[in-house]
Design an enzyme around this catalytic site. Structure first.
Site, PDB file in Angstrom:
ATOM      1  N   LEU A  29       0.728  -1.298   0.061  1.00  0.00           N
ATOM      2  CA  LEU A  29      -0.070  -0.150   0.108  1.00  0.00           C
ATOM      3  C   LEU A  29       0.810   1.262  -0.089  1.00  0.00           C
ATOM      4  O   LEU A  29       0.505   2.304  -0.579  1.00  0.00           O
ATOM      5  CB  LEU A  29      -0.923  -0.040   1.298  1.00  0.00           C
ATOM      6  CG  LEU A  29      -2.095  -0.747   1.353  1.00  0.00           C
ATOM      7  CD1 LEU A  29      -2.588  -0.835   2.658  1.00  0.00           C
ATOM      8  CD2 LEU A  29      -3.217  -0.309   0.411  1.00  0.00           C
ATOM      9  N   ASN A  87      -0.228  11.409   8.189  1.00  0.00           N
ATOM     10  CA  ASN A  87      -0.681  10.415   9.289  1.00  0.00           C
ATOM     11  C   ASN A  87      -2.231  10.139   9.504  1.00  0.00           C
ATOM     12  O   ASN A  87      -2.712  10.000  10.574  1.00  0.00           O
ATOM     13  CB  ASN A  87       0.228  10.574  10.425  1.00  0.00           C
ATOM     14  CG  ASN A  87       1.677  10.552  10.321  1.00  0.00           C
ATOM     15  OD1 ASN A  87       1.922   9.597   9.264  1.00  0.00           O
ATOM     16  ND2 ASN A  87       2.521  10.995  10.908  1.00  0.00           N
ATOM     17  N   VAL A 122       3.742  -0.798   4.100  1.00  0.00           N
ATOM     18  CA  VAL A 122       2.333  -1.371   4.709  1.00  0.00           C
ATOM     19  C   VAL A 122       1.979  -2.116   3.524  1.00  0.00           C
ATOM     20  O   VAL A 122       1.771  -1.576   2.422  1.00  0.00           O
ATOM     21  CB  VAL A 122       1.382  -0.192   4.884  1.00  0.00           C
ATOM     22  CG1 VAL A 122       0.332  -0.332   5.370  1.00  0.00           C
ATOM     23  CG2 VAL A 122       2.118   0.940   6.004  1.00  0.00           C
ATOM     24  N   ASP A 171       3.017  14.145  16.052  1.00  0.00           N
ATOM     25  CA  ASP A 171       3.306  14.010  14.520  1.00  0.00           C
ATOM     26  C   ASP A 171       2.077  14.192  13.710  1.00  0.00           C
ATOM     27  O   ASP A 171       1.699  13.503  12.723  1.00  0.00           O
ATOM     28  CB  ASP A 171       4.161  12.728  14.355  1.00  0.00           C
ATOM     29  CG  ASP A 171       4.686  12.570  13.059  1.00  0.00           C
ATOM     30  OD1 ASP A 171       4.779  13.740  12.276  1.00  0.00           O
ATOM     31  OD2 ASP A 171       5.053  11.563  12.516  1.00  0.00           O
ATOM     32  N   ARG A 174       4.984   3.008   1.609  1.00  0.00           N
ATOM     33  CA  ARG A 174       6.296   3.028   2.505  1.00  0.00           C
ATOM     34  C   ARG A 174       6.359   4.297   3.221  1.00  0.00           C
ATOM     35  O   ARG A 174       5.985   5.216   2.610  1.00  0.00           O
ATOM     36  CB  ARG A 174       7.563   2.865   1.515  1.00  0.00           C
ATOM     37  CG  ARG A 174       7.601   1.270   1.305  1.00  0.00           C
ATOM     38  CD  ARG A 174       9.163   1.094   0.728  1.00  0.00           C
ATOM     39  NE  ARG A 174       9.213  -0.121   0.139  1.00  0.00           N
ATOM     40  CZ  ARG A 174       9.481  -0.274  -1.166  1.00  0.00           C
ATOM     41  NH1 ARG A 174       9.491   0.597  -1.907  1.00  0.00           N
ATOM     42  NH2 ARG A 174       9.631  -1.428  -1.670  1.00  0.00           N
TER      43      ARG A 174
END
Ligand code: ATP
Length: 577
Positions: free
Chosen positions: A113, A233, A121, A228, A115
């Site tokens: 999916l 994210n 992932v 973060d 990196r």
């Protein structure tokens, strides 16, 4: 009281900022990965996700194998999450005595999916519950206990958060062969990718703000600071709901005497400089840092801009000055919310609770909740209808009307070339993996980046079906031991399928052997070859050929590598005729 000098003196910047983007700029468009509406995002990932880092170069050296000392046994599978230690997989699904890893036994890898800097992932199908998930595995093996602790913290943090509608769902975490694996809910894409593929505006930004404020409220109420927070994210579900993820830098903070948060842990790290709150450079970790990062993210999304990594633009934003040339188009309500979130001093910055009680935010939140409810109900209804129709169709075609059966699609002769070529000479990588880690070749092959598209192979559905169906879950995958790879140095015996002329002579190219071994590993029905024992490693030419790469279904070239025995056979045949 804060030191006034701190607010006026430009903040020191890490060295690499000097070459960084200095100012705000309009967001660069990337290739769209789906349709423009988040609600219509497909669960199928694009062939190559835009935010993957470039593939790592193959290693330039291969560690030597000791023939004197036995290779160390692989580190055992260790469940890290309570969910996994309390309800371990059934023995029919996972048998620790088998050479395959836990991942290999319990999941089917459907492809890469994306990196990140630490992890790769993969989209996977769980053979335990038949659901799709994302599994993140650390790229590097742990380099010492500190590195291990840092990695494990992400999994621990994620599990502690529990389930929440705006937090990426955590399923399980385990450690195996010095690598961390985290199994989470599967999403469509990251918010960053979505923002780059589509044109967002203020309306979407309000929705994202509401979702992420709810996520932060959950984190902050437990005393955690994410540290973060950024669009990369945050993940989107099919309905467009946002899920906050990546808790690698999350810290638990405690309230000090002054009522302000102090870091319990000394090892707090700064996240991405573009979204970083200014006080983090002074080592001041607080919940307010997340509000600042959220403010920068919303500014970026609402105005469709790239925020600077350093330079004057970076400093200006951290002194409370918004880029008016971009923010002028926003409503005064959103502008004032952004100002409250981007206050330079953490004590002057609005808290998540204060933001959630603002009338504008409350109004937008209600709107967002209603639209998500409607979209999710609609999606649920559609997928329910889809499964009813497909179940009925399968029932009809299998029992009554065999003529309704969908013909098997034509099969590819070879795995797609780019999956081999993308990472350069994969054979070298796999060889080094074998030598260094004693894990089987098959285990590493399931992690081929965007691996040979298993779902394109007709054998794939059979394999999944057979492993999902009751009782057959214990069927081991075809064993491809490292021996079969090393065994390629032996002279091949006469092949039962003589036209399959991949060379296996001692000096043959290792990539050909890899090709052969990979094909073997993908075969749905291959059992271990009659010779497939450690004492007598299987000869490469003797392993059965996968059904989807039958030699007769492949166009043959005029020149093919031949081994000595087949040349001998042909000569003797010619002599007889
Ligand atoms: N649950 C998920 N569903 C769908 N895609 C995902 C999921 N988790 C991660 N991805 C994809 O994988 C990519 C890398 O994941 P992630 O950012 O978590 O790795 P990372 O190593 O922690 O990255 P970094 O530390 O650099 O932020 C993401 O950009 C996203 O495209």
């Amino acid at each position: 009281m804060s030191d006034p000098k701190l607010t006026t003196t430009p903040l020191p910047l890490p060295e690499h900022f000097s070459q960084a983007q200095q100012s705000f700029s309009l967001k660069k468009r990337r290739l769209p990965f789906s349709s423009s509406s988040p609600s219509s995002l497909s669960l199928t990932p694009p062939p190559l996700l835009a935010h993957s880092l470039p593939p790592r170069p193959p290693p330039k050296w291969v560690p030597s194998v000791s023939r004197v000392f036995p290779q160390r046994p692989p580190s055992p599978w260790t469940p890290l999450s309570h969910s996994l230690s309390q309800t371990p997989p059934s023995p029919s699904l996972y048998d620790p005595s088998r050479p395959q890893s836990y991942f290999n036994q319990c999941f089917t890898n459907l492809g890469l999916l994306g990196r990140g800097s630490f992890g790769e992932v993969y989209k996977v199908l769980s053979l335990q519950d038949g659901q799709l998930y994302a599994v993140k595995r650390t790229v590097q093996r742990f380099r010492g206990s500190e590195d291990r602790q840092r990695s494990l913290r992400e999994a621990r943090n994620h599990e502690i958060l529990g389930s929440h509608p705006y937090i990426l769902g955590f399923r399980a975490a385990w450690e195996e062969r010095a690598r961390l694996y985290i199994q989470t809910e599967l999403c469509c894409a990251s918010l960053l990718m979505h923002a780059e593929a589509t044109s967002l505006g203020e309306a979407e930004a309000w929705g994202f703000l509401c979702d992420l404020l709810s996520a932060l409220q959950h984190l902050h109420s437990q005393g955690f600071a994410h540290l973060d927070l950024k669009p990369a994210n945050v993940f989107l579900t099919r309905s467009g709901r946002l899920k906050l993820g990546d808790f690698g830098l999350m810290l638990r903070l405690s309230c000090g005497d002054s009522g302000r948060e102090k870091s319990e842990l000394e090892e707090g790290q700064e996240g991405d400089p573009r979204y970083m709150a200014p006080e983090l450079l002074r080592g001041q970790y607080s919940l307010a840092a997340d509000v600042f990062s959220l403010g920068v993210s919303i500014l970026e999304l609402a105005c469709n801009i790239e925020v600077p990594k350093g330079g004057d633009g970076w400093q200006e934003l951290r002194q409370g000055n918004l880029p008016t040339e971009f923010t002028n188009v926003l409503s005064s309500e959103l502008q004032s919310v952004l100002k409250m979130m981007l206050a330079p001093e953490p004590s002057a910055r609005a808290t998540v609770l204060q933001l959630l009680t603002l009338p504008a935010v409350r109004r937008q939140r209600l709107k967002r909740q209603v639209s998500l409810f409607l979209l999710e109900s609609l999606l649920f209804f559609f997928s329910f209808c889809q499964s009813v129709v497909s179940f009925g169709w399968r029932l009809l075609s299998s029992f009554r009307f065999p003529f309704l059966r969908v013909p098997t699609p034509s099969v590819p002769c070879t795995p797609p070339r780019d999956s081999w070529e993308r990472d350069g000479d994969y054979s070298t990588q796999a060889l080094s993996v074998l030598h260094t880690d004693t894990c089987s070749l098959e285990e590493e092959l399931v992690f081929l980046p965007d691996a040979v598209r298993l779902d394109d192979s007709p054998s794939f559905s059979q394999r999944v079906q057979s492993r999902l169906s009751l009782g057959s879950t214990s069927t081991p995958l075809p064993k491809v031991s490292s021996d079969s790879y090393h065994g390629a140095t032996r002279t091949p015996r006469h092949s039962p399928v003589r036209s399959w002329n991949i060379t296996t002579t001692p000096n043959s190219s290792s990539s050909l052997n890899m090709t052969r071994t990979l094909m073997h590993s993908l075969s749905p029905s291959d059992g271990p070859s009659p010779n497939g024992t450690h004492d007598d490693p299987p000869l490469v030419n003797h392993s059965p050929i996968p059904k989807w790469i039958r030699p007769d279904s492949c166009p043959r070239t005029a020149f093919e590598p031949k081994n000595l025995l087949s040349m001998f056979d042909e000569t003797s045949l010619e002599g007889q005729t």
